[in-house]
Enzyme design. Sequence first.
Site, PDB file in Angstrom:
ATOM      1  N   GLY A  86     -16.115  49.207  82.149  1.00  0.00           N
ATOM      2  CA  GLY A  86     -15.821  50.576  82.562  1.00  0.00           C
ATOM      3  C   GLY A  86     -16.294  50.812  83.988  1.00  0.00           C
ATOM      4  O   GLY A  86     -16.778  49.907  84.662  1.00  0.00           O
ATOM      5  N   ASP A  88     -17.794  54.284  86.719  1.00  0.00           N
ATOM      6  CA  ASP A  88     -18.106  55.711  86.876  1.00  0.00           C
ATOM      7  C   ASP A  88     -17.213  56.368  87.917  1.00  0.00           C
ATOM      8  O   ASP A  88     -16.898  57.551  87.799  1.00  0.00           O
ATOM      9  CB  ASP A  88     -19.583  55.864  87.246  1.00  0.00           C
ATOM     10  N   GLU A 107     -23.979  43.607  84.589  1.00  0.00           N
ATOM     11  CA  GLU A 107     -22.529  43.818  84.799  1.00  0.00           C
ATOM     12  C   GLU A 107     -22.060  43.098  86.061  1.00  0.00           C
ATOM     13  O   GLU A 107     -20.993  42.483  86.079  1.00  0.00           O
ATOM     14  CB  GLU A 107     -22.217  45.312  84.908  1.00  0.00           C
TER      15      GLU A 107
HETATM   16  C1  5RP Z   1     -22.679  51.053  82.576  1.00  0.00           C
HETATM   17  C2  5RP Z   1     -21.435  51.279  83.350  1.00  0.00           C
HETATM   18  C3  5RP Z   1     -20.290  51.879  82.630  1.00  0.00           C
HETATM   19  O1  5RP Z   1     -19.243  50.974  82.663  1.00  0.00           O
HETATM   20  C4  5RP Z   1     -19.924  53.159  83.294  1.00  0.00           C
HETATM   21  O2  5RP Z   1     -21.054  53.998  83.270  1.00  0.00           O
HETATM   22  C5  5RP Z   1     -18.735  53.848  82.604  1.00  0.00           C
HETATM   23  O3  5RP Z   1     -19.116  54.236  81.333  1.00  0.00           O
HETATM   24  P1  5RP Z   1     -18.152  55.029  80.363  1.00  0.00           P
HETATM   25  O4  5RP Z   1     -17.069  54.093  79.952  1.00  0.00           O
HETATM   26  O5  5RP Z   1     -19.046  55.430  79.224  1.00  0.00           O
HETATM   27  O6  5RP Z   1     -17.619  56.219  81.099  1.00  0.00           O
HETATM   28  O7  5RP Z   1     -21.334  50.996  84.523  1.00  0.00           O
HETATM   29  O8  5RP Z   1     -23.709  50.597  83.384  1.00  0.00           O
END
Ligand code: 5RP
Length: 229
Positions: A86, A88, A107
């Site tokens: 995913g 942000d 990640e």
């Molecule tokens: C975790 C991340 C996530 O991929 C990012 O926060 C997106 O999360 P979501 O799919 O819950 O919106 O970078 O460290």
Amino acid sequence: MSDAQQAAKMVAAQRAADLIEEGMVVGLGSGSTATLFIKVLGEKVKSGLKIRAIASSAASETLARELNIPITDFDADPVIDLTVDGADEVAPGLALIKGGGGALLREKIVASASKQFFIVADKSKIVERLGKFPLPVEVIPMAAPLVSRQLQDLALIPTIRHHADGSLYITDEGNLILDCASGPELIADPELLAAEIRAMVGVVEHGLFLGMADLALIADTTGVEEHRP
Ligand code: 5RP
């Protein structure tokens, strides 16, 4: 999260899972959209798909094991065929902010070991310029006050991340996260900012993922758009 947003995340997760082929080594992202992807992948494994996976967080690894997705490591499989994660924020060129879930270090390791790195997200993550979402920076605990000052010198506003119950947020690697409020004007040059943050002693990793993603599957309830760099 609205029902529509949750449904959009599922649409993106399903599309990504359809791209997983027999025999692949798959990188598992973290966060709510990646979790949906892992669940769909678990169904495919249950139906006979043979893959191995490397997870980008303890939470994603636990979920994968619960779903009987075979877990491997970089000793056995130094190259990942495809990672699905995913984000942000997703800006033009597939410049990303990641780390809202605190897993940015693993990640980035998983993404950097991947032949292909795909993002799954709902449309709310698309931005013209990075910076509305606070930029996460993972730091060695001892260095946090020093790094905080240096981030402030760049006009960022760092805050040490805490859980909702007030306890300190500790990453899977035992570090702290500084969430840096910035604003698009401060991330006018993401490459420069990334280099400046990386140069700070005590910084382990930052949440700017630049030039890494090959494809973003951006969904709303009506379907998926493919965004490329
Ligand atoms: C975790 C991340 C996530 O991929 C990012 O926060 C997106 O999360 P979501 O799919 O819950 O919106 O970078 O460290």
